[in-house]
Each structure stands twice: as structure tokens, then as C-alpha cells.
Design an enzyme around this catalytic site. Structure first.
Site, mmCIF file in Angstrom:
data_model
loop_
_atom_site.group_PDB
_atom_site.id
_atom_site.type_symbol
_atom_site.label_atom_id
_atom_site.label_comp_id
_atom_site.label_asym_id
_atom_site.label_seq_id
_atom_site.Cartn_x
_atom_site.Cartn_y
_atom_site.Cartn_z
ATOM 1 N N THR A 185 15.509 95.257 131.031
ATOM 2 C CA THR A 185 14.787 93.996 130.843
ATOM 3 C C THR A 185 15.475 93.226 129.725
ATOM 4 O OG1 THR A 185 13.367 94.991 129.201
ATOM 5 C CG2 THR A 185 12.573 95.035 131.463
ATOM 6 N N GLU A 333 11.065 94.972 136.576
ATOM 7 C CA GLU A 333 10.306 96.183 136.918
ATOM 8 C C GLU A 333 9.810 96.173 138.362
ATOM 9 O OE1 GLU A 333 10.050 94.350 134.236
ATOM 10 O OE2 GLU A 333 9.544 95.500 132.431
ATOM 11 N N LYS A 442 -4.086 79.859 122.555
ATOM 12 C CA LYS A 442 -5.501 80.208 122.388
ATOM 13 C C LYS A 442 -6.133 79.179 121.468
ATOM 14 C CE LYS A 442 -4.000 84.792 123.273
ATOM 15 N NZ LYS A 442 -2.547 84.738 123.180
ATOM 16 N N TRP A 447 -8.252 79.136 126.675
ATOM 17 C CA TRP A 447 -6.813 79.262 126.866
ATOM 18 C C TRP A 447 -6.225 77.994 127.461
ATOM 19 C CZ3 TRP A 447 -5.448 84.739 129.213
ATOM 20 C CH2 TRP A 447 -5.766 85.716 128.259
#
Ligand code: AMP
Length: 544
Positions: A185, A333, A442, A447
Site C-alpha cells: 500500500t 487490499e 467533523k 460530518w
């Protein structure tokens, strides 16, 4: 009672051997790293892969050993994609755009014994050579005439390496769960982590990408992966092209809009894949052309993934080339394909504006991938297109652990992997990424999606690239700061941007400030690097 069908292992070898028989004369075209256009066929690649396997075996490479590459999309890299896993070894494709320390980390962690590199990366590796603890040989992917002068030791020329070897190799048969590929990654936090693909996961992922409701790659396609073979196996397209026998066009080291355009035009590409920044480069280039009929090019699909595709980008690509944008989502992944946005029959009647809004969704998972969204306590959230939470996935091409990190449990009790993305799922199964969980803003307990704000801002005609980050706010905890790279030759103002946003977003989402920068930082995979932006603006304060 068990079924009575043959238990043939799903090996990458079967893809290569099928291509050698059935796609022998299909073409692979590369913009060669040494310059010029190189043409070969699947039949030739299969023979050269056998030669390569012999040469590696003579070097002492055995089942389970790791080979790393620092290489562009080329036919030689494709030969490594075939030879290395098919002899039972593991191919570790390393992203050359990572920081030197990260490259060193990966090459040492993978314990690769041989490193293959393109001539463009020789100087870079010379600087790292002393830090590499396992590499015994370095193979430079070129012919004798183009071998560079180098201070590297134990250097081999690729063409000399394979030249004397036999064109047949007795490919071994082994367990389909044998490791085949290792991709790390990009590691925005901490050290890079390795996803270790198996033959089985790769073959199943390849079947899936070729299915019509996914990328739908078939024999009649001309596939042009601009996404690099060092970024999650170019999203599986090399394997898909070899399996189906579609013509494969590879851009080499030339990552310019001009090269992309010339290859699309000259080679008749029908499907091309890349992150949004690639398409910005292509669009910028074609805008400099006069009297070119771009809508008559044979390109049918542009696959946009790796980062959110903004409506303005989708519209621009579709209108400029009279082509269809397929918005896709995935990650290292997940091999990587996790979802593709294809409409259902019932969407045929949507207006153009509705279709465009619909295309910003990241799409439905193909058969094989299961998705759910959960709250912070792991409770399942409804599939109503409104509730959003952590996106969890499972399936036969999703990682269950990271390479050499046995103590790290990355799955929940049901075997789902936490993607780190926050998303919604609607009644039809379409998934929409709201944000990376660490990028969401936030504000006062609510959100704000940085992606949604960026998508709207990108519709402003003078905005080239946009990024939204959360900045500390004494009352609201965080508020959005909109950072803009203007289109060349334009100088938008904060007021014109805020005017443009007005009415297109909820009032309380309005950025508290808009700033302009001259260069947008990008990650090694071409996405906007928000960590760098957060660093750049760490002392930023909103005016009272
Ligand atoms: P990587 O492992 O480098 O391929 O990065 C995977 C991450 O890229 C995902 O977890 C998402 O955060 C992001 N990503 C990939 N595709 C999309 C997309 N279509 N829209 C938004 N984010 C995406």
C-alpha cells in the site's frame, strides 16, 4: 458428499498457456522506454517468459523466492508478470514514485533476491544500493545497445540474460493458493503494508474484471492501461488482456497527454484506465489540438478509479471523446476491483443531469465481493443511500492479513476487511464513497464530505484541481478549508468560488475560507496528497 468434477488448480500459468495457444498472434504494443514503438505478440511473450524462467532458475531462483521490479508498463514487465509467478516465485512490483526510504523498506521487507529495473530508474537505485540487504542481482530491462553506465554491482542486461535460454519451460503445477504477487500500500501512515495475492485470487479477480457488468474486457477490445503495472497490477488489466486475448497497448515511461492521445488514436484503443490526474493530462493536451475529430476515435470506455471522479471530469471526458466513463472503486487490499458503476435497465430513462449525478457513485460490487457499512461499534447500517459508515468488504480476492504481520488482525468477526473508507450503500447496491475516514470533516458533531465539496468546486470553469481539508475551529471542532489550483491562465477569486458553491451545497458545508496554491501535492499513485496539505496549512487560522 463431494462433487465429482475435476479439481484443476486456478494458476496464472493456465492464463499464459491459454494465450500461447489461442491468442498467439494478438498484438502487444509498447511505447518503448528506449524510444519508438515496440510490437510483439502473446505467443512471443509466452516464449520469452519461458526463457526468463530458465534464466532465473539458473540464477538460483526457486519456488517461494521473491523478485522485485521498478518498471513501467512494457512487454518486458508483462514477461515478468508471467514467468515469475508461473515458476512458483512471487512478483513484487514496487512503485518508483515512493520516497527512497519506502522503496528501501519494501525491497528489504519483501526479501527479494533479484531486482529488475527500467533504465530510467538506474540513477535512483544507485543512491539506494547500500541500503538494500537482500538483493543479489540487478537486471536492467533493456538490450546491450542501451545498457547505461552504472556504479551498481552484479548488473545483468535483460536481453543478454534471456537470449541463450530455451523457449519451452516445464511449468510446475502447485497449490492454487500459492503466493503470486506482492503489492505494498502507498502507506500514507506508517510503513507500507504488503498485500500478498495468490494464483487463485488473481485468476478469480481476472474472471471478474472481464465480466460484462464489470470492466467487460473481451477479445475485440484494445486495452490501454495507463494506471501503472506498479499500482495494484494495473488494476488487473495485464492478466485480463492475456486471458481474453485483447490487444494490449502499454505507455512505457512516457506519461504525457500527448503519448496517451497518440496511442489511443494510432492503436485504436477501446478501453483505457487511470486515476483522475491522468485524464486531466489527456484533456489538457487534446485542448491544444486543432481540427481533430476526437469523437470519432474508437475509444468506448474510460475507467476512472483510485480517487473520486468528479462530475465535471466525467462530463468533460464523455463529451470530448463521445465515450462512456466507468467509475470504479478498489484498493491494494482488494486486488483491486471492488465495484464498478454500470447502470441498470431502469436507469435508461434518467435525464442527462441525473445520469451524471448517478455516475459519481462508485458502483456495485461484482459477484464475489460482499459489502456492508457499519457504525463505529460494528453495527450494520441500513442500505438506504443515506446512512453512511465504515465500508467493510470480503471476498476471495480481498486480503485476510498483511505480509509478515501475523499478529495484526485486519478482519472483523465475520471476516470483513475494514477499507478505511466511509460510504453509503443504496437499495440497488450502489456504493458511494463519502470520504476516507481520516479526511472527513467533523463539524459540530456532523460530518462534511470533502469529496462532495471538491466535486462541486471542480465544476467552476476556472478550477483545475480542488482539495478540502478540515482545519481546527474553536467552536465547531473542524471546518472546511478549500484549496484550489486554478486552470492555467485564469485567476479565480474566493468570492467567485463561494458564489459558485452557493445553492449547490448545504449552507453549513460552505468552506470557511478558500486559498489558492501553485502546485497540488500528489501521492505516488497520483492522488491528491492531503497529508502534505494538512502539513502546509497546519498553522492556518480562519479569520474571525
Ligand atoms: P490504493 O490502495 O492506493 O489503490 O488506494 C485505495 C483507496 O483509494 C481506497 O480505499 C479509496 O479511499 C480510494 N479510492 C479508490 N477508488 C476510488 C474512487 N472511485 N472514489 C473515491 N476513492 C477511491
Amino acid at each position: 458428499m463431494l462433487g465429482l468434477m475435476q479439481d484443476r488448480p486456478l494458476l496464472i500459468t493456465t492464463i499464459m498457456e491459454y494465450a500461447a495457444h489461442y491468442h498467439r498472434d494478438c498484438e502487444i504494443v509498447t511505447k518503448a522506454v528506449e524510444g519508438g514503438i515496440h510490437r510483439t505478440t502473446y505467443g512471443e511473450v509466452a516464449k520469452r517468459s519461458a526463457k526468463l524462467a530458465h534464466a532465473l532458475a539458473k540464477l538460483g531462483i526457486r519456488y517461494g523466492d521473491c523478485i522485485s521490479t521498478l518498471a513501467w508498463n512494457t512487454y518486458r514487465h508483462l514477461e515478468l508478470y508471467m514467468a515469475v509467478p508461473c515458476m512458483g516465485s512471487v512478483l513484487n512490483t514496487v512503485n518508483p514514485r515512493l520516497f527512497p526510504e519506502q522503496i528501501t523498506y519494501i525491497l528489504n521487507h519483501s526479501e527479494a533476491k533479484v531486482l529488475f529495473l527500467d533504465i530510467t530508474f538506474v540513477a535512483q537505485v544507485e543512491k539506494l544500493a547500500d541500503t538494500l540487504s537482500h538483493i543479489e542481482h540487478i537486471v536492467i530491462m533493456t538490450d546491450r545497445a542501451h545498457m547505461p553506465e552504472t556504479s551498481l554491482k552484479n548488473v545483468i542486461c535483460y536481453e543478454d540474460f534471456i537470449a541463450p535460454e530455451d523457449e519451452d519451460f516445464d511449468w510446475p503445477e502447485f497449490d492454487e493458493n500459492t503466493a503470486a504477487g506482492l503489492c505494498y500500500t502507498s502507506g500514507t501512515t506508517g510503513e507500507p503494508k504488503g498485500a500478498l495475492y495468490s494464483h487463485r485470487s488473481t485468476v478469480l479477480h481476472t474472471y471478474s474484471t472481464c465480466s460484462k457488468d464489470s470492466l467487460g474486457i473481451s477479445k475485440t477490445d484494445v486495452v490501454f492501461p495507463i494506471v501503472p503495472m506498479f499500482h495494484v497490477n494495473a488494476w488487473g488489466t495485464p492478466h485480463a488482456a492475456v486471458m481474453t486475448g485483447s490487444k494490449l497497448v502499454l505507455p512505457g515511461a512516457d506519461m504525457t497527454g500527448e503519448n496517451f492521445y497518440n496511442l489511443i488514436k494510432d492503436e485504436g484503443c477501446t478501453i483505457s484506465l487511470g486515476v483522475p490526474t491522468i485524464w486531466l493530462a489527456l484533456l489538457q493536451y487534446v485542448k491544444t489540438l486543432d481540427n481533430e475529430d476526437l469523437t470519432s476515435l474508437p475509444i468506448e470506455h474510460f475507467v476512472i478509479g483510485g480517487a473520486a471522479a468528479a462530475p465535471s471530469l466525467i462530463k468533460d471526458m464523455e463529451e470530448t471523446f463521445d465515450a462512456n466513463v466507468l467509475h470504479a472503486w478498489g484498493m491494494t487490499e482488494t486486488s483491486p476491483l471492488g465495484s464498478v458503476n454500470r447502470p441498470l435497465a431502469k436507469h435508461a430513462h434518467l435525464s442527462d443531469a441525473e445520469k451524471m449525478a448517478f455516475k459519481t457513485k462508485q458502483g456495485r460490487p461484482p459477484y464475489g465481493i460482499e459489502m456492508k457499512i457499519v457504525d463505529d461499534d460494528g453495527n450494520k447500517l441500513p442500505r438506504d443511500g443515506v446512512a453512511f459508515g465504515r465500508l467493510m468488504v470480503r471476498g476471495p480476492w480481498v486480503a485476510k492479513a498483511y505480509f509478515k504481520q501475523p499478529g495484526l488482525n485486519i478482519l472483523d468477526e465475520g471476516g470483513y476487511f475494514d477499507t478505511g473508507d466511509v460510504s453509503t450503500l443504496d437499495e440497488d447496491g450502489y456504493m458511494t464513497i463519502v470520504d476516507r475516514s481520516k479526511d472527513v470533516i467533523k463539524s459540530g458533531g456532523e460530518w462534511i464530505s470533502s469529496i462532495d465539496l471538491e466535486n462541486v468546486a471542480l465544476g467552476h470553469p476556472e478550477v483545475g484541481q480542488a482539495a478540502v481539508i478540515g482545519i481546527f475551529h474553536p467552536k465547531w471542532q473542524e471546518r472546511p478549508l478549500l484549496i484550489i489550483l486554478a486552470n492555467p491562465g485564469t485567476s479565480p477569486t474566493k468570492e467567485s468560488i463561494l458564489d459558485y458553491l452557493n445553492g449547490k451545497i448545504a449552507k453549513w458545508w460552505t468552506p470557511d475560507d478558500v486559498v489558492f496554491i501553485d502546485e497540488m501535492p500528489h501521492t505516488a499513485t497520483g492522488k491528491i496528497q492531503k497529508r502534505d496539505l494538512r502539513d502546509m496549512f497546519k498553522d492556518f487560522k480562519f479569520s474571525e
